[in-house]
Write a protein that holds these residues in place. Structure first.
Motif, PDB file in Angstrom:
ATOM      1  N   UNK A   7       0.824  -1.211   0.000  1.00 26.87           N
ATOM      2  CA  UNK A   7       0.000   0.000   0.000  1.00 26.87           C
ATOM      3  C   UNK A   7       0.860   1.265   0.000  1.00 26.87           C
ATOM      4  N   UNK A   8       2.001   1.214   0.705  1.00 32.60           N
ATOM      5  CA  UNK A   8       2.886   2.382   0.757  1.00 32.60           C
ATOM      6  C   UNK A   8       3.343   2.783  -0.650  1.00 32.60           C
ATOM      7  N   UNK A   9       3.775   1.805  -1.434  1.00 38.65           N
ATOM      8  CA  UNK A   9       4.271   2.109  -2.779  1.00 38.65           C
ATOM      9  C   UNK A   9       3.118   2.545  -3.682  1.00 38.65           C
ATOM     10  N   UNK A  10       1.949   1.920  -3.504  1.00 39.59           N
ATOM     11  CA  UNK A  10       0.763   2.353  -4.265  1.00 39.59           C
ATOM     12  C   UNK A  10       0.465   3.819  -3.974  1.00 39.59           C
ATOM     13  N   UNK A  11       0.535   4.196  -2.696  1.00 42.20           N
ATOM     14  CA  UNK A  11       0.290   5.600  -2.330  1.00 42.20           C
ATOM     15  C   UNK A  11       1.309   6.524  -2.982  1.00 42.20           C
ATOM     16  N   UNK A  12       2.552   6.103  -3.020  1.00 42.05           N
ATOM     17  CA  UNK A  12       3.593   6.962  -3.607  1.00 42.05           C
ATOM     18  C   UNK A  12       3.309   7.199  -5.099  1.00 42.05           C
ATOM     19  N   UNK A  13       2.950   6.138  -5.814  1.00 38.54           N
ATOM     20  CA  UNK A  13       2.675   6.296  -7.246  1.00 38.54           C
ATOM     21  C   UNK A  13       1.453   7.212  -7.442  1.00 38.54           C
ATOM     22  N   UNK A  14       0.400   6.954  -6.694  1.00 36.72           N
ATOM     23  CA  UNK A  14      -0.811   7.773  -6.811  1.00 36.72           C
ATOM     24  C   UNK A  14      -0.560   9.229  -6.444  1.00 36.72           C
ATOM     25  N   UNK A  15       0.148   9.443  -5.330  1.00 39.95           N
ATOM     26  CA  UNK A  15       0.410  10.822  -4.893  1.00 39.95           C
ATOM     27  C   UNK A  15       1.281  11.562  -5.904  1.00 39.95           C
ATOM     28  N   UNK A  16       2.169  10.840  -6.588  1.00 35.96           N
ATOM     29  CA  UNK A  16       3.029  11.491  -7.584  1.00 35.96           C
ATOM     30  C   UNK A  16       2.205  11.923  -8.804  1.00 35.96           C
ATOM     31  N   UNK A  17       1.359  11.035  -9.303  1.00 36.28           N
ATOM     32  CA  UNK A  17       0.507  11.412 -10.443  1.00 36.28           C
ATOM     33  C   UNK A  17      -0.375  12.592 -10.045  1.00 36.28           C
ATOM     34  N   UNK A  18      -0.910  12.538  -8.837  1.00 38.14           N
ATOM     35  CA  UNK A  18      -1.787  13.607  -8.363  1.00 38.14           C
ATOM     36  C   UNK A  18      -1.054  14.945  -8.279  1.00 38.14           C
ATOM     37  N   UNK A  19       0.091  14.969  -7.611  1.00 32.85           N
ATOM     38  CA  UNK A  19       0.807  16.245  -7.435  1.00 32.85           C
ATOM     39  C   UNK A  19       1.290  16.805  -8.777  1.00 32.85           C
TER      40      UNK A  19
ATOM     41  N   UNK B 105      -9.492  14.098 -13.731  1.00 31.01           N
ATOM     42  CA  UNK B 105     -10.824  14.609 -14.068  1.00 31.01           C
ATOM     43  C   UNK B 105     -11.635  15.017 -12.848  1.00 31.01           C
ATOM     44  N   UNK B 106     -11.155  14.697 -11.673  1.00 34.34           N
ATOM     45  CA  UNK B 106     -11.931  14.981 -10.460  1.00 34.34           C
ATOM     46  C   UNK B 106     -11.393  16.230  -9.770  1.00 34.34           C
ATOM     47  N   UNK B 107     -12.288  17.090  -9.336  1.00 30.81           N
ATOM     48  CA  UNK B 107     -11.880  18.292  -8.591  1.00 30.81           C
ATOM     49  C   UNK B 107     -11.232  17.862  -7.273  1.00 30.81           C
ATOM     50  N   UNK B 108     -10.236  18.642  -6.796  1.00 31.47           N
ATOM     51  CA  UNK B 108      -9.509  18.241  -5.571  1.00 31.47           C
ATOM     52  C   UNK B 108     -10.433  17.879  -4.409  1.00 31.47           C
ATOM     53  N   UNK B 109     -11.493  18.647  -4.212  1.00 34.88           N
ATOM     54  CA  UNK B 109     -12.346  18.392  -3.039  1.00 34.88           C
ATOM     55  C   UNK B 109     -13.227  17.155  -3.200  1.00 34.88           C
ATOM     56  N   UNK B 110     -13.274  16.598  -4.426  1.00 39.42           N
ATOM     57  CA  UNK B 110     -14.096  15.403  -4.676  1.00 39.42           C
ATOM     58  C   UNK B 110     -13.288  14.107  -4.581  1.00 39.42           C
ATOM     59  N   UNK B 111     -11.967  14.217  -4.479  1.00 41.73           N
ATOM     60  CA  UNK B 111     -11.135  13.011  -4.482  1.00 41.73           C
ATOM     61  C   UNK B 111     -11.393  12.171  -3.234  1.00 41.73           C
ATOM     62  N   UNK B 112     -11.269  10.845  -3.380  1.00 39.90           N
ATOM     63  CA  UNK B 112     -11.477   9.934  -2.246  1.00 39.90           C
ATOM     64  C   UNK B 112     -10.123   9.475  -1.711  1.00 39.90           C
ATOM     65  N   UNK B 113      -9.905   9.701  -0.426  1.00 44.64           N
ATOM     66  CA  UNK B 113      -8.633   9.373   0.222  1.00 44.64           C
ATOM     67  C   UNK B 113      -8.792   8.186   1.141  1.00 44.64           C
ATOM     68  N   UNK B 114      -7.690   7.486   1.384  1.00 44.94           N
ATOM     69  CA  UNK B 114      -7.700   6.420   2.382  1.00 44.94           C
ATOM     70  C   UNK B 114      -7.887   7.049   3.756  1.00 44.94           C
ATOM     71  N   UNK B 115      -8.634   6.353   4.618  1.00 45.92           N
ATOM     72  CA  UNK B 115      -8.932   6.930   5.923  1.00 45.92           C
ATOM     73  C   UNK B 115      -7.893   6.481   6.959  1.00 45.92           C
ATOM     74  N   UNK B 116      -7.917   7.137   8.094  1.00 47.93           N
ATOM     75  CA  UNK B 116      -7.003   6.776   9.175  1.00 47.93           C
ATOM     76  C   UNK B 116      -5.766   7.660   9.169  1.00 47.93           C
ATOM     77  N   UNK B 117      -5.021   7.549  10.264  1.00 46.75           N
ATOM     78  CA  UNK B 117      -3.844   8.414  10.449  1.00 46.75           C
ATOM     79  C   UNK B 117      -2.588   7.863   9.801  1.00 46.75           C
ATOM     80  N   UNK B 118      -2.581   6.546   9.520  1.00 43.82           N
ATOM     81  CA  UNK B 118      -1.311   5.892   9.217  1.00 43.82           C
ATOM     82  C   UNK B 118      -0.877   6.019   7.762  1.00 43.82           C
ATOM     83  N   UNK B 119      -1.849   6.097   6.863  1.00 38.80           N
ATOM     84  CA  UNK B 119      -1.512   6.117   5.443  1.00 38.80           C
ATOM     85  C   UNK B 119      -1.963   7.430   4.820  1.00 38.80           C
ATOM     86  N   UNK B 120      -1.206   7.903   3.840  1.00 39.65           N
ATOM     87  CA  UNK B 120      -1.637   9.095   3.105  1.00 39.65           C
ATOM     88  C   UNK B 120      -1.636   8.758   1.621  1.00 39.65           C
ATOM     89  N   UNK B 121      -2.820   8.468   1.107  1.00 45.82           N
ATOM     90  CA  UNK B 121      -2.902   8.094  -0.297  1.00 45.82           C
ATOM     91  C   UNK B 121      -4.333   8.090  -0.773  1.00 45.82           C
TER      92      UNK B 121
END
Ligand code: HEM
Length: 392
Positions: free
Chosen positions: A228-240, A363-379
């Motif tokens: 999941x950590x690496x998945x988050x990194x790839x997703x966060x990179x495309x997003x940023x 295609x999704x506005x920033x405020x519409x994006x769905x994030x993983x919940x909880x404190x431990x992961x950011x993706x």
């Protein structure tokens, strides 16, 4: 108090930075109680974060009394959950097999897997880049690394998803995975192949070797720590990148910038938002705050990596910043063993995706994006992109 509760608010995962900035401003560490009533301390500043990650008076060893015995052995033998000298021994033996050379040898395979995943959606107008690339790539890579045959990856994927999400089926999924790895190990011993599990099964260091429980625990740790950590990194990179067109076009003109882009994403959008838990074995003083003995501590890597005491304009996405030194992979003896692999995967995925689809758009506005919940992961849970420019 309101500030601490903001950490558990539904709106937190989409934009954790204001709450973390206020906590960081208020002090280096804060006692927090989760909605389930579990107390812990959250460390928010870079200096103190580094201290906590290296101070031997914080232990990684946690009681695992509630677990069935066959699970306990697979968890308590994982290096991430051990202190020296056990940690030193496990890390030395695993590192002897999980070498930079083995990681580098995976490069052509990772490129091929990436291309295959991108090919599979090339004809689509719109795809979810999390579902189709960011999640499957690291999973397939860990399977390759460990030597899990392709035909056996399906059920394994289901267990590992359950382990990552947690919940009611967790113990069942862990037990299934442990049973699977025990069986796989028996087969690797009988017919060794060119994979990490086969290599580690025969490694002897100074007369010392890994036991079957330790090998199974290690396999489980790699799956949980690296997926999941690496998945988050790839997703966060495309997003940023999609939110920073000038950085994106600079990277398109000079693909050598990709590694610096990935490092800046690790800093600004740290995929593992916190460290794992540590417990104080004696009182630990951080600035004006003293954490008593016997308390659980989490380091907020996301907060530390945006500490203005350490980084100039920490909220600015600047791959060329001179003052890196992020803590996204931790620090000290537990520094991420898979960091070279994670970096390679993210760099390949990003380079290939943007080379093949230079006009891709989120295609999704920033405020519409769905994030993983909880404190431990950011993706992101999903990141829909359009592959070709829309008709004018
Ligand atoms: C440890 C982050 C990918 C294997 C850690 C730690 C962090 C981290 C923060 C230290 C935790 C602590 O001290 O509490 C990440 C991030 C990744 C990533 C952000 C992806 C972007 C991977 C991959 C693998 C891996 C791909 C292996 C295939 C490990 C292992 C440890 C570890 C084995 C424990 C090391 C030890 O205890 O000595 N990782 N990780 N990680 N990671 Fe990663």
């Amino acid at each position: 108090e309101a500030l601490r509760m903001a950490l558990f608010d539904d709106a937190y995962p989409a934009n954790p930075h204001p709450a973390l900035a206020e906590l960081r401003q208020a002090g280096p560490a804060h006692r927090v109680t989760s909605p389930a009533g579990i107390p812990f301390w959250l460390v928010t500043r870079w200096d103190e974060a580094r201290l906590v990650l290296t101070d031997p008076s914080l232990s990684k060893q946690q009681p695992m009394d509630g677990l069935p015995p066959q699970l306990r052995s697979a968890l308590t033998t994982q290096m991430l959950l051990r202190d020296p000298p056990d940690h030193t021994r496990l890390r030395r033996l695993v590192s002897a097999g999980f070498t930079p050379r083995r990681t580098e040898a995976l490069r052509p395979r990772i490129e091929q897997l990436t291309d295959r995943l991108i090919d599979a959606f090339a004809a689509d107008a719109e795809v979810d880049v999390i579902d189709r690339l960011a999640v499957p790539l690291p999973f397939e890579v860990i399977c390759e690394l460990l030597g899990i045959p392709p035909a056996e990856r399906g059920p394994f994927r289901a267990w590992s998803d359950t382990i990552i999400v947690g919940g009611a089926d967790l113990v069942e999924a862990l037990s299934q995975s442990v049973a699977y790895f025990r069986d796989l190990l028996t087969r690797k011993r009988a017919r060794p192949a060119d994979d990490l599990l086969s290599a580690l099964a025969v490694i002897v260091d100074d007369g010392d070797r890994l036991t079957d429980d330790e090998l199974v625990g290690m396999a489980l740790l790699l799956v949980v720590a690296g997926h999941e950590t690496t998945a988050n990194l790839i997703g966060n990179t495309v997003h940023l990148l999609s939110r920073h067109p000038s950085q994106r076009s600079r990277m398109r003109d000079d693909p050598d910038l990709v590694p610096a882009v990935v490092e800046e994403v690790l800093r600004m959008a740290s995929p593992s938002a916190t460290s794992t838990y540590r417990v104080t074995t004696r009182p630990v003083t951080l600035g004006d705050t003293t954490i008593p003995a016997g308390e659980q501590v989490l380091v907020s890597l996301l907060a530390a990596n945006r500490d203005p005491r350490r980084f100039t304009d920490p909220g600015t996405f600047d791959p060329a910043r001179p003052d890196s030194g992020h803590l996204a992979f931790g620090h000290g003896i537990h520094f991420c063993l898979g960091a070279p692999l994670a970096r390679m995967e993210a760099q390949i995925a990003v380079r290939r995706l943007f080379a093949r689809h230079p006009d891709l758009e989120v295609t999704t506005a920033p405020q519409e994006l769905r994030w993983r919940t909880g404190l431990l992961m950011h993706g992101l849970r999903s990141l829909p992109i359009r592959l070709r420019p829309s008709d004018p």
